[in-house]
Design a protein around this motif. Structure first.
Motif, PDB file in Angstrom:
ATOM      1  N   LEU A 128      26.163   6.374  62.487  1.00  0.00           N
ATOM      2  CA  LEU A 128      25.830   5.152  61.752  1.00  0.00           C
ATOM      3  C   LEU A 128      24.922   5.410  60.551  1.00  0.00           C
ATOM      4  O   LEU A 128      24.950   4.684  59.578  1.00  0.00           O
ATOM      5  N   ASN A 129      24.112   6.453  60.613  1.00  0.00           N
ATOM      6  CA  ASN A 129      23.171   6.695  59.526  1.00  0.00           C
ATOM      7  C   ASN A 129      23.739   7.544  58.399  1.00  0.00           C
ATOM      8  O   ASN A 129      23.053   7.826  57.430  1.00  0.00           O
ATOM      9  N   ASP A 130      24.984   7.966  58.524  1.00  0.00           N
ATOM     10  CA  ASP A 130      25.554   8.831  57.487  1.00  0.00           C
ATOM     11  C   ASP A 130      25.715   8.083  56.176  1.00  0.00           C
ATOM     12  O   ASP A 130      25.983   6.888  56.144  1.00  0.00           O
ATOM     13  N   ARG A 131      25.539   8.832  55.081  1.00  0.00           N
ATOM     14  CA  ARG A 131      25.816   8.281  53.755  1.00  0.00           C
ATOM     15  C   ARG A 131      27.265   8.598  53.422  1.00  0.00           C
ATOM     16  O   ARG A 131      27.705   9.746  53.608  1.00  0.00           O
ATOM     17  N   VAL A 132      27.970   7.624  52.955  1.00  0.00           N
ATOM     18  CA  VAL A 132      29.378   7.865  52.635  1.00  0.00           C
ATOM     19  C   VAL A 132      29.650   7.402  51.210  1.00  0.00           C
ATOM     20  O   VAL A 132      28.895   6.621  50.646  1.00  0.00           O
ATOM     21  N   GLY A 133      30.723   7.917  50.623  1.00  0.00           N
ATOM     22  CA  GLY A 133      31.093   7.559  49.262  1.00  0.00           C
ATOM     23  C   GLY A 133      31.413   6.079  49.176  1.00  0.00           C
ATOM     24  O   GLY A 133      32.164   5.542  49.974  1.00  0.00           O
ATOM     25  N   ARG A 134      30.797   5.397  48.213  1.00  0.00           N
ATOM     26  CA  ARG A 134      30.990   3.955  48.105  1.00  0.00           C
ATOM     27  C   ARG A 134      31.761   3.575  46.843  1.00  0.00           C
ATOM     28  O   ARG A 134      32.228   2.443  46.730  1.00  0.00           O
ATOM     29  N   ALA A 135      31.825   4.463  45.864  1.00  0.00           N
ATOM     30  CA  ALA A 135      32.494   4.096  44.619  1.00  0.00           C
ATOM     31  C   ALA A 135      32.998   5.368  43.948  1.00  0.00           C
ATOM     32  O   ALA A 135      32.561   6.470  44.275  1.00  0.00           O
ATOM     33  N   GLY A 136      33.913   5.190  43.028  1.00  0.00           N
ATOM     34  CA  GLY A 136      34.382   6.295  42.199  1.00  0.00           C
ATOM     35  C   GLY A 136      34.967   7.438  43.002  1.00  0.00           C
ATOM     36  O   GLY A 136      35.540   7.259  44.080  1.00  0.00           O
ATOM     37  N   ILE A 137      34.796   8.651  42.458  1.00  0.00           N
ATOM     38  CA  ILE A 137      35.328   9.845  43.108  1.00  0.00           C
ATOM     39  C   ILE A 137      34.695  10.025  44.485  1.00  0.00           C
ATOM     40  O   ILE A 137      35.350  10.426  45.443  1.00  0.00           O
ATOM     41  N   GLU A 138      33.407   9.707  44.599  1.00  0.00           N
ATOM     42  CA  GLU A 138      32.725   9.847  45.886  1.00  0.00           C
ATOM     43  C   GLU A 138      33.446   9.056  46.971  1.00  0.00           C
ATOM     44  O   GLU A 138      33.490   9.456  48.130  1.00  0.00           O
ATOM     45  N   ASP A 139      33.996   7.926  46.601  1.00  0.00           N
ATOM     46  CA  ASP A 139      34.676   7.075  47.573  1.00  0.00           C
ATOM     47  C   ASP A 139      36.093   7.594  47.837  1.00  0.00           C
ATOM     48  O   ASP A 139      36.468   7.871  48.972  1.00  0.00           O
ATOM     49  N   LEU A 140      36.871   7.768  46.764  1.00  0.00           N
ATOM     50  CA  LEU A 140      38.284   8.113  46.944  1.00  0.00           C
ATOM     51  C   LEU A 140      38.455   9.494  47.567  1.00  0.00           C
ATOM     52  O   LEU A 140      39.388   9.726  48.328  1.00  0.00           O
ATOM     53  N   PHE A 141      37.539  10.410  47.266  1.00  0.00           N
ATOM     54  CA  PHE A 141      37.660  11.766  47.788  1.00  0.00           C
ATOM     55  C   PHE A 141      36.660  12.027  48.921  1.00  0.00           C
ATOM     56  O   PHE A 141      36.260  13.157  49.139  1.00  0.00           O
ATOM     57  N   GLU A 142      36.266  10.954  49.598  1.00  0.00           N
ATOM     58  CA  GLU A 142      35.306  11.068  50.700  1.00  0.00           C
ATOM     59  C   GLU A 142      35.722  12.155  51.703  1.00  0.00           C
ATOM     60  O   GLU A 142      34.932  13.001  52.094  1.00  0.00           O
ATOM     61  N   GLU A 143      36.979  12.133  52.088  1.00  0.00           N
ATOM     62  CA  GLU A 143      37.441  13.068  53.118  1.00  0.00           C
ATOM     63  C   GLU A 143      37.314  14.520  52.637  1.00  0.00           C
ATOM     64  O   GLU A 143      36.823  15.380  53.366  1.00  0.00           O
ATOM     65  N   GLU A 144      37.746  14.781  51.397  1.00  0.00           N
ATOM     66  CA  GLU A 144      37.693  16.136  50.872  1.00  0.00           C
ATOM     67  C   GLU A 144      36.255  16.587  50.648  1.00  0.00           C
ATOM     68  O   GLU A 144      35.903  17.727  50.933  1.00  0.00           O
ATOM     69  N   LEU A 145      35.433  15.681  50.093  1.00  0.00           N
ATOM     70  CA  LEU A 145      34.057  16.053  49.769  1.00  0.00           C
ATOM     71  C   LEU A 145      33.241  16.278  51.030  1.00  0.00           C
ATOM     72  O   LEU A 145      32.373  17.130  51.070  1.00  0.00           O
ATOM     73  N   GLU A 173      30.255  24.995  67.467  1.00  0.00           N
ATOM     74  CA  GLU A 173      31.423  25.074  66.600  1.00  0.00           C
ATOM     75  C   GLU A 173      30.909  24.772  65.203  1.00  0.00           C
ATOM     76  O   GLU A 173      30.412  23.682  64.943  1.00  0.00           O
ATOM     77  N   PRO A 174      30.960  25.729  64.286  1.00  0.00           N
ATOM     78  CA  PRO A 174      30.301  25.524  62.997  1.00  0.00           C
ATOM     79  C   PRO A 174      31.021  24.457  62.169  1.00  0.00           C
ATOM     80  O   PRO A 174      32.233  24.256  62.318  1.00  0.00           O
ATOM     81  N   PRO A 175      30.270  23.756  61.289  1.00  0.00           N
ATOM     82  CA  PRO A 175      30.914  22.748  60.447  1.00  0.00           C
ATOM     83  C   PRO A 175      31.727  23.412  59.338  1.00  0.00           C
ATOM     84  O   PRO A 175      31.499  24.573  58.995  1.00  0.00           O
ATOM     85  N   GLN A 176      32.680  22.652  58.847  1.00  0.00           N
ATOM     86  CA  GLN A 176      33.434  23.136  57.690  1.00  0.00           C
ATOM     87  C   GLN A 176      32.969  22.327  56.488  1.00  0.00           C
ATOM     88  O   GLN A 176      33.128  21.103  56.443  1.00  0.00           O
ATOM     89  N   ASN A 177      32.361  23.000  55.534  1.00  0.00           N
ATOM     90  CA  ASN A 177      31.749  22.290  54.414  1.00  0.00           C
ATOM     91  C   ASN A 177      32.799  21.645  53.525  1.00  0.00           C
ATOM     92  O   ASN A 177      33.955  22.036  53.516  1.00  0.00           O
ATOM     93  N   GLY A 178      32.345  20.626  52.778  1.00  0.00           N
ATOM     94  CA  GLY A 178      33.264  19.868  51.947  1.00  0.00           C
ATOM     95  C   GLY A 178      33.757  20.665  50.743  1.00  0.00           C
ATOM     96  O   GLY A 178      33.170  21.667  50.347  1.00  0.00           O
ATOM     97  N   TYR A 179      34.851  20.187  50.192  1.00  0.00           N
ATOM     98  CA  TYR A 179      35.436  20.833  49.003  1.00  0.00           C
ATOM     99  C   TYR A 179      34.800  20.281  47.734  1.00  0.00           C
ATOM    100  O   TYR A 179      34.313  19.154  47.713  1.00  0.00           O
ATOM    101  N   ASP A 180      34.836  21.070  46.671  1.00  0.00           N
ATOM    102  CA  ASP A 180      34.412  20.601  45.355  1.00  0.00           C
ATOM    103  C   ASP A 180      35.574  19.858  44.693  1.00  0.00           C
ATOM    104  O   ASP A 180      36.727  20.253  44.837  1.00  0.00           O
ATOM    105  N   VAL A 181      35.227  18.799  43.966  1.00  0.00           N
ATOM    106  CA  VAL A 181      36.239  18.078  43.197  1.00  0.00           C
ATOM    107  C   VAL A 181      35.958  18.332  41.717  1.00  0.00           C
ATOM    108  O   VAL A 181      34.853  18.086  41.241  1.00  0.00           O
ATOM    109  N   VAL A 182      36.943  18.867  41.019  1.00  0.00           N
ATOM    110  CA  VAL A 182      36.770  19.188  39.600  1.00  0.00           C
ATOM    111  C   VAL A 182      37.472  18.116  38.774  1.00  0.00           C
ATOM    112  O   VAL A 182      38.672  17.884  38.944  1.00  0.00           O
TER     113      VAL A 182
END
Lengths: 385, 716
Positions: free
Chosen positions: B185-202, B226-235
């Motif tokens: 519940l406390n996670d910050r998630v993408g709310r607008a722009g690229i942060e929102d649309l590419f939430e899963e990848e980021l 089980e180690p986390p898999q870090n997010g991808y960069d969006v160019v």
């Protein structure tokens, strides 16, 4: 009642001597297995947003296939196998060697062929090949094995076992060893020879565990060693293996006399016992159904299966048949004892599944095929060629 | 036959082994489940194993040259677990106030935040240095934890804010929609722009750590991980330097507009908002996208303070600060739409490109239609004789009123030529850019109008309006007014399609998604040029239209005299010989009232340009709300953006060559019209030898189908 067209059976028809109780108990245990597969997995599947029936449905399909395979193995006259034992043995060696080269590696063991849709483990089917080949060779001694015959039998078994050791599949190698021990005992090896063999075996185990000091190279991986020895020192608070062992015993112990109820076990639902749908399936039975409704009936069912197999061995028409059944019995005995003993903390942790219960196609189908083979031998005790 | 003798004895021995082994199992299970069950039941009840989610590190957002637009920084934070602080709450808060210097009331408010996960620790203070964190850790206050945690940071601050977007607290329903993906519940998630649309990848995939804890929830040992898999960069495809220039020029342009007085109201233009888009016409890449007023996404990461909240949401002079007007602002196209009308009219056969038209300052709908049949030019200007090219350059409304009417009068499906052409250019549908919440605008026809009127009869049926599609609707549509709405991005993309010879791209603002490695990142998704449609311009007078668009930025001599382009003033000092720019101005009437100022809305200023004219590379749109004439307010901004483009494009690599049809250079293939013919007053005149010299039928002339080629033609 009218018996207008009652089938005419001759005294020698195999159908007349089929032991129906053996397959019925096997099916009953595997149905319980499907339910316990569901119980062990639904919570995690639901949490991950998956299909809660995934493992149970898969297991049910395996059971149906297994029953079909059992019917097939019961129908084909087992004596045909004896005639082709050389070819069967050769096939075993070739497939074991091939899997070393072309196989797929799963959790450190290179023991599987990746085929479209499923994986094939040659060592699983190979159990039957070894049983048939060893039975065919040992039955020539007609119940009295001298040293050369014993030595040859051991060599016969040693070659595939070394190949399986090279595949890094220790659990299956131990099952092979159990099969060989049981068969040689009944085939007529002398007591003194067996005692010597046991001593040699113990020495080998010691050597393997201390290989780093004696040979300078570890023959077992660290994790393997830890798993195998964890049960010896359960007060130790270290490591994953001991954790498994603790959680597994807590699950069994908290089940008590009557269990916590199906789908209500806290250890099971919190997914605290690892590999619960495969190696540790018995903990789900123990926790949720308890001693009276779970552990005791299940142990009795396995004991019943063994006793029927012993009877089949005694009743078999010839030594070859007896030895085949003894091979199957030794396999079941070792797997059941090792698996249950592991969950209770009296045997080392190895990846050996519980027959008819653990999730997995290879394990289920092998178990049913073995039952089919026993039924086959028993039903043909009066059969003529 | 039964096995007897020795074998029987041996089988009996095997039976003994079976019984012995099972006895061991029975004994053990009896012990576990009957004798020792109480002890194990206690252990099960207090099983102290916890699963801890290890958050992955969120991927970055980069511009086309690798400049970081969104990154993570590690900040020292203090969290308090409300379930553990209990009765010592006051003491804990007092001590934390001394240690962190944060106000006690503020920390108490954060601790009591009703919106937070009731069982998770709350962050009460952030931005602490290592020293402070150590001091707090040494105090060992109950439920208090001091640690470094990643926090989203936007180093470019307000620049490209609308494109990049921001992360913030989870919206309602998010957790339910993303079950099983490891969100808390406390996670910050993408709310607008690229942060929102590419939430899963980021975001990446969180790992899990299984730990054993004591009664105080302190970790005793790690049981598995089980180690986390870090997010991808969006160019992105944008160039942050160009983006900064575009945003600065847009803001300056609006400031300039605010210093001018509107002739309509004799008051200063409000000019409070606008948008700008720069697109590479060769591959559909968006090089810059600006929206004004703007915001700093860093404000929103930790939730807004009340000052910033008011600034963001309640500033009457900066409405819709968070909206990306480039893709969400719906504007009338105004005169920029005349390109579509010109193409539609040519296709429908109602425009003779070199034909002479006399602009008398208005257009009267033929026949008896009561009042409201006269459509005036902007400012009732009388422009005199012209052809299509001049009509575009000087933006004659009458010319296109007439075209709109003639198209309306056509039989059958040709009646909808303007709408069909508009849809071909992408109006009325999403462009498909990789940004969320894109608006698709509206291309009006009879069906759209009917639905509109039926849904809002109170708004639309006040006057004597009719629900059917009447000539006035088509006439308004012809100059981009009426029910037509579009986004700045749609307009840019339409002109880019025209400029590159007919290839309509789905604009790309994301170039690729890649793994986060500085040396050799692995490309996960590659957005190549996405062609949505290829338009055929072979049957229309492209040269004449191009000549008209090129004439917008200059003053040129034509057969009908000097044509002063509507943006020629803004481009007076521009080096049109070295870097010629084509374009179109627009001045769109805005409906309604400016609520903050309580006066009717001023006109929306538009300019869309592309250049260099001979071999276009970039299309640039600037739209400014309530800022007056497109040529005065928006065109200078576009000119400034092209100035920046000329400088910056030196640094850019040539884009990959796409097999596109290259546009023809703007050179009139038709011969100069002899001066003697200029005063003929012919409504339709096509010189011999011109590629468009096929005589065209004109509605309402007696010689329908066979117009007289005579220069002195019928009266007019």
């Amino acid at each position: 009642m009218l018996h207008t067209s009652a089938p005419r059976r001759t005294l020698h028809s195999p159908l007349r001597y089929v032991d129906w109780t053996l397959p019925l108990v096997a099916v009953a245990v595997s149905v319980l297995g499907v339910f316990m597969n569901y119980s062990a997995t639904w919570r995690l599947l639901e949490f991950n947003g998956g299909d809660v029936l995934f493992f149970a449905r898969r297991q049910a399909i395996f059971v149906v296939i297994g029953v079909g395979v059992m019917v097939l193995t019961a129908l084909l006259d087992y004596r045909v196998l004896g005639e082709f034992h050389r070819q069967i043995y050769l096939g075993l060696l070739i497939s074991l060697a091939a899997v070393l080269v072309f196989g797929r590696e799963v959790q450190g063991a290179r023991a599987w062929f990746q085929l479209p849709g499923f994986q094939l483990q040659p060592a699983e089917l190979g159990k039957f090949a070894l049983i048939v080949a060893l039975a065919a060779y040992a039955s020539r001694s007609e119940g009295e094995m001298d040293l050369p015959a014993l030595f040859n039998s051991l060599m016969l078994a040693a070659v595939p076992m070394v190949l399986i050791f090279l595949e890094n599949d220790i659990g299956t190698m131990l099952i092979y060893a159990a099969i060989v021990m049981g068969m040689l005992l009944v085939a007529g090896a002398r007591v003194s020879h067996i005692v010597v063999l046991t001593i040699i075996g113990a020495l080998v185990v010691l050597l393997v565990f201390n290989s780093s000091r004696l040979v300078g190279r570890d023959l077992l991986g660290e994790r393997q060693q830890e798993r195998l020895t964890a049960f010896l020192d359960q007060s130790s608070n270290q490591g994953q293996a001991n954790y498994n062992l603790n959680q597994s015993q807590i699950a069994l112990g908290s089940g008590g006399l009557t269990g916590q109820g199906w789908l209500k076990g806290t250890q099971t639902n919190l997914n605290l016992v690892p590999e619960q749908e495969t190696d540790f399936i018995f903990t789900a039975v123990g926790e949720e159904l308890g001693f009276l409704f779970g552990s005791l009936p299940l142990l009795l069912a396995y004991l019943f299966l063994m006793s029927r197999m012993l009877a089949a061995a005694r009743l078999a028409g010839e030594l070859f048949g007896t030895l085949v059944v003894v091979g199957v019995l030794s396999m079941f005995l070792f797997q059941t004892f090792e698996n249950l003993g592991m969950t209770m903390g009296i045997m080392p942790i190895t990846g050996i599944p519980l027959p008819f219960m653990s999730h997995g196609g290879s394990s289920i189908i092998t178990a049913f095929a073995a039952v089919g083979l026993v039924v086959n031998v028993r039903s043909r005790r009066f059969a003529r060629d | 036959m039964t096995q007897g003798g020795s074998t029987g004895v041996r089988l009996a021995f095997l039976g003994v082994v079976v019984v012995a082994l099972f006895s061991a199992l029975f004994a053990r299970i009896w012990y576990l489940q009957v004798l020792a069950t109480d002890e194990y039941q206690v252990q099960a009840a207090t099983n102290r194993v916890r699963l801890i989610s290890i958050p992955p590190i969120r991927g970055r957002i980069l511009d086309r040259n690798g400049v970081v637009l969104a990154d993570n920084e590690f900040v020292g934070v203090v969290t308090v677990d409300p379930t553990q602080v209990g009765a010592e709450r006051d003491r804990v808060l007092d001590e934390l106030e001394l240690l962190t210097g944060e106000s006690r009331d503020l920390m108490a408010a954060r601790l009591d935040d009703p919106a937070a996960d009731p069982f998770a620790p709350r962050t009460v203070a952030a931005g602490l240095d290592e020293n402070t964190l150590e001091l707090i850790a040494e105090r060992a206050l109950p439920g208090v934890k001091a640690s470094f945690e990643p926090r989203r940071v936007y180093p470019q601050k307000a620049f490209a804010a609308h494109v990049v977007g921001y992360v913030g607290a989870m919206p309602e329903g998010f957790l339910e929609a993303h079950r099983g993906q490891g969100y808390t519940l406390n996670d910050r998630v993408g709310r607008a722009g690229i942060e929102d649309l590419f939430e899963e990848e980021l975001r990446g995939r969180p790992g899990v750590r299984k730990v054993e804890v004591d009664r105080q929830n302190r970790v005793l040992r790690i049981l598995g991980e089980e180690p986390p898999q870090n997010g991808y960069d969006v160019v992105l495809t944008i160039d942050i330097e160009l983006q900064q220039a575009v945003e600065a020029y847009l803001a300056l342009g609006l400031r300039d507009a605010r210093q001018k007085i509107s002739p309509d109201s004799d008051l200063f233009f409000p000019a409070y908002a606008g948008a700008a888009v720069v697109e590479d016409v060769r591959n559909g890449q968006i090089l810059a996208m600006a929206s004004y007023p703007t915001f700093d996404p860093n404000w929103l990461v930790d939730g807004l303070s009340s000052d910033l909240y008011d600034l963001t949401f309640n500033d009457p002079f900066s409405p819709g600060r968070l909206n990306n007007r480039a893709i969400q602002g719906l504007y009338p196209a105004g005169s920029t739409f005349k390109l579509v009308t010109a193409i539609a009219g040519s296709r429908a056969g109602v425009i003779s490109p070199r034909g002479r038209y006399e602009d008398v300052g208005y257009f009267d709908v033929p026949g008896d239609c009561g009042t409201g049949c006269r459509f005036n030019n902007a400012g009732k200007a009388i422009m005199g004789p012209m052809d299509l090219s001049t009509a575009i350059s000087r933006s004659s409304d009458a010319y296109f009123y007439s075209t709109g009417y003639k198209i309306w009068a056509l039989p059958g499906e040709n009646q909808w030529a303007i709408q069909d052409t508009a849809r071909q250019f992408g109006f009325g549908s999403d462009t498909g850019i990789q940004l969320p919440f894109e608006k698709s605008g509206r291309v009006p026809d009879d069906e759209v109008k009917r639905v509109l009127f039926e849904s809002r009869p109170d708004v639309y049926l006040t006057e004597d309006n009719v629900v059917t599609w009447v000539p006035g609707d088509n006439i308004n549509l012809a100059i981009g007014q009426g029910f037509l709405t579009m986004t700045p991005l749609q307009l840019t993309n339409a002109y880019a399609t025209w400029a590159n010879g007919g290839t309509r791209f789905a604009p790309n603002i994301v170039d690729r998604v890649q793994t986060r490695e500085d040396a050799e990142p692995e490309i996960v998704t590659d957005f190549g040029p996405r062609i949505t449609d290829v338009l055929d311009f072979s049957d229309i007078p492209r040269d004449v239209i191009n000549e008209g668009l090129a004439g917008v930025t200059r003053v040129r001599r034509t057969a009908y005299g000097v044509a002063r382009g509507t943006a020629s003033g803004a481009f007076e000092l521009w080096d049109n010989a070295a870097y010629p720019i084509s374009g179109k101005t627009g001045t769109a009437q805005a409906e309604g009232i400016n609520k903050a100022l309580a006066r009717p809305k001023e006109d929306t200023a538009l300019f869309v340009g592309y250049g260099p004219t001979n071999d276009p590379r970039y299309a640039v749109t600037v739209i400014m709300e309530e800022a007056g004439f497109g040529g005065d307010a928006a065109a200078p901004v576009v000119r400034n953006i092209f100035d920046a483009l000329r400088r910056l494009e030196q640094n850019w690599a040539e884009p990959e060559d796409l097999p596109l049809e290259t546009p023809q250079p703007v050179t009139a293939t038709c011969p100069e019209i002899p001066r003697t013919l200029l005063h003929g007053g012919a409504e339709v005149f096509v010189p011999e030898g011109c590629p468009y010299g096929t005589p065209l039928p004109v509605i309402g002339t007696p010689s329908d189908g066979e117009p007289a080629p005579s220069p002195a033609g019928s009266g007019g």
